[in-house]
Design an enzyme around this catalytic site. Structure first.
Site, PDB file in Angstrom:
ATOM      1  N   GLU A 167      -4.070  15.624  -7.393  1.00 20.94           N
ATOM      2  CA  GLU A 167      -2.783  15.162  -6.896  1.00 20.94           C
ATOM      3  C   GLU A 167      -2.537  13.718  -7.298  1.00 20.94           C
ATOM      4  OE1 GLU A 167      -1.607  17.140  -3.322  1.00 20.94           O
ATOM      5  OE2 GLU A 167      -0.837  15.255  -2.480  1.00 20.94           O
ATOM      6  N   ASP A 217       0.467  10.928  -6.115  1.00 23.61           N
ATOM      7  CA  ASP A 217       1.526  10.861  -5.113  1.00 23.61           C
ATOM      8  C   ASP A 217       2.302   9.563  -5.091  1.00 23.61           C
ATOM      9  OD1 ASP A 217       0.591  13.294  -4.068  1.00 23.61           O
ATOM     10  OD2 ASP A 217      -0.726  12.286  -2.646  1.00 23.61           O
ATOM     11  N   GLU A 220       4.534   8.528  -1.866  1.00 18.85           N
ATOM     12  CA  GLU A 220       4.924   8.936  -0.527  1.00 18.85           C
ATOM     13  C   GLU A 220       5.654   7.776   0.149  1.00 18.85           C
ATOM     14  OE1 GLU A 220       1.666  12.085   1.064  1.00 18.85           O
ATOM     15  OE2 GLU A 220       0.932  10.033   0.792  1.00 18.85           O
ATOM     16  N   ASN A 246      -1.196   7.533  -4.038  1.00 18.63           N
ATOM     17  CA  ASN A 246      -2.544   8.076  -3.907  1.00 18.63           C
ATOM     18  C   ASN A 246      -2.872   8.899  -5.147  1.00 18.63           C
ATOM     19  OD1 ASN A 246      -5.036   8.655  -2.831  1.00 18.63           O
ATOM     20  ND2 ASN A 246      -4.282   9.880  -1.124  1.00 18.63           N
ATOM     21  N   ARG A 269      -7.814   7.279  -2.380  1.00 21.75           N
ATOM     22  CA  ARG A 269      -7.470   6.110  -3.204  1.00 21.75           C
ATOM     23  C   ARG A 269      -6.048   5.637  -2.869  1.00 21.75           C
ATOM     24  NH1 ARG A 269     -11.469   8.722  -6.026  1.00 21.75           N
ATOM     25  NH2 ARG A 269     -12.816   7.344  -7.262  1.00 21.75           N
TER      26      ARG A 269
END
Length: 295
Positions: free
Chosen positions: A108, A110, A112, A127, A138
């Site tokens: 993934e 991201d 967000e 992340n 992370r």
């Protein structure tokens, strides 16, 4: 001095690889490259270039997903966040993932956006993880130099074989490399592009202290200028059109200063600086004033 020059050239190479890429390509209409993922509260404008995702009356949110999965590429959208003064618990996400195909060991990358309470600012979180390495999060969190609910701003992800770059309005804000020792923690399996809005009351705002309040809905996020310039993964064919995202503008000293200045002024949290969480920095970290640099 030798190490300084190596780091400088590394950053220059990084940013020159991706800076300006978004301007080089045409955007993707919804019908051309996307489809509904879940939820009823999704509205697509007639021209197919703008999509609205919303939470209304405790409906749980909505999302869309790319029609293809990708092995690398450049992915971008102009996003306007919900505008009520109270958006606690609301999470708007723009990300790459393969959780539907590799549950428990998925990758993934991201963006967000975490809602706020009492008129405070939205928090941007990024992340990265690979092969289900969620226990080695992370995360990085940032403030922004603008109100992301007043007008749309551009958020972009470059994902390559050996590096990931996040940037906001063409300013690179984060870079991660596939360094020695990272192993399966680097996202390397084919992923879909996904955008969602959902109720993250359990953690999103002050660690879950403030929950979503439906007296303030609808919470509406607008996505436009969607760009999907990726290397599509097809088990029956070799990937094609994978190299054109490499055609990018040249780095300038001003671009480099913007990168460094953003990190100094707006980085609120980085896993690379969290000594309580990690006794020793993860392989992709060098603990310093900007964090997240390859060693």
């Amino acid at each position: 001095m030798h190490q300084f020059m190596l780091n400088f050239l590394l950053i220059c190479t990084l940013i020159s690889y991706c800076y300006g890429c978004v301007q080089n390509f045409t955007t993707t209409s919804f019908d051309e490259g996307l489809k509904k993922l879940y939820g009823e509260n999704i509205v697509i404008e007639d021209d197919g270039n703008t999509v609205y995702l919303s939470i209304v009356n405790n409906t749980g949110g909505s999302g869309f997903i790319s029609q293809n999965v990708y092995e690398s590429g450049l992915f971008s959208a102009s996003i306007k966040l919900p505008s009520p003064n109270y958006t606690a618990g609301v999470v708007v996400a723009f990300y790459l993932s393969n959780n539907d195909k590799f549950e428990g060991h998925h990758d993934e990358i991201d963006f967000e956006f975490l809602g706020h309470a009492n008129g405070q600012d939205w928090v941007l979180q990024t992340n990265i993880y690979g092969n289900g390495s969620t226990s080695r999060g992370r995360e990085e969190r940032y403030t922004l130099w603008f109100d992301p609910s007043e007008m749309a701003h551009k958020y972009s992800i470059f994902w390559g074989e050996n590096r990931v770059i996040f940037y906001v309005d063409d300013v690179p804000i984060r870079e991660n490399y596939k360094v020695n020792g990272l192993g399966g923690d680097y996202p390397s399996k084919p992923m879909s592009l996904i955008a969602t809005i959902w109720d993250g009351s359990g953690w999103a705002t002050n660690g879950g202290r403030f929950k979503i309040n439906h007296e303030f809905d609808p919470f509406v996020a607008r996505f436009s200028d969607l760009l999907i310039r990726g290397c599509a993964s097809d088990p029956n064919q070799k990937p094609s059109n994978c190299d054109d995202v490499n055609v990018c503008g040249k780095i300038t000293l001003q671009n480099l200063r913007e990168y460094e200045e953003f990190r100094k002024q707006h980085l609120a949290y980085s896993y690379c600086h969290d000594k309580n969480r990690y006794n020793h920095p993860l392989p992709d970290c060098v603990v310093g004033p900007t964090g997240g640099r390859p060693s």
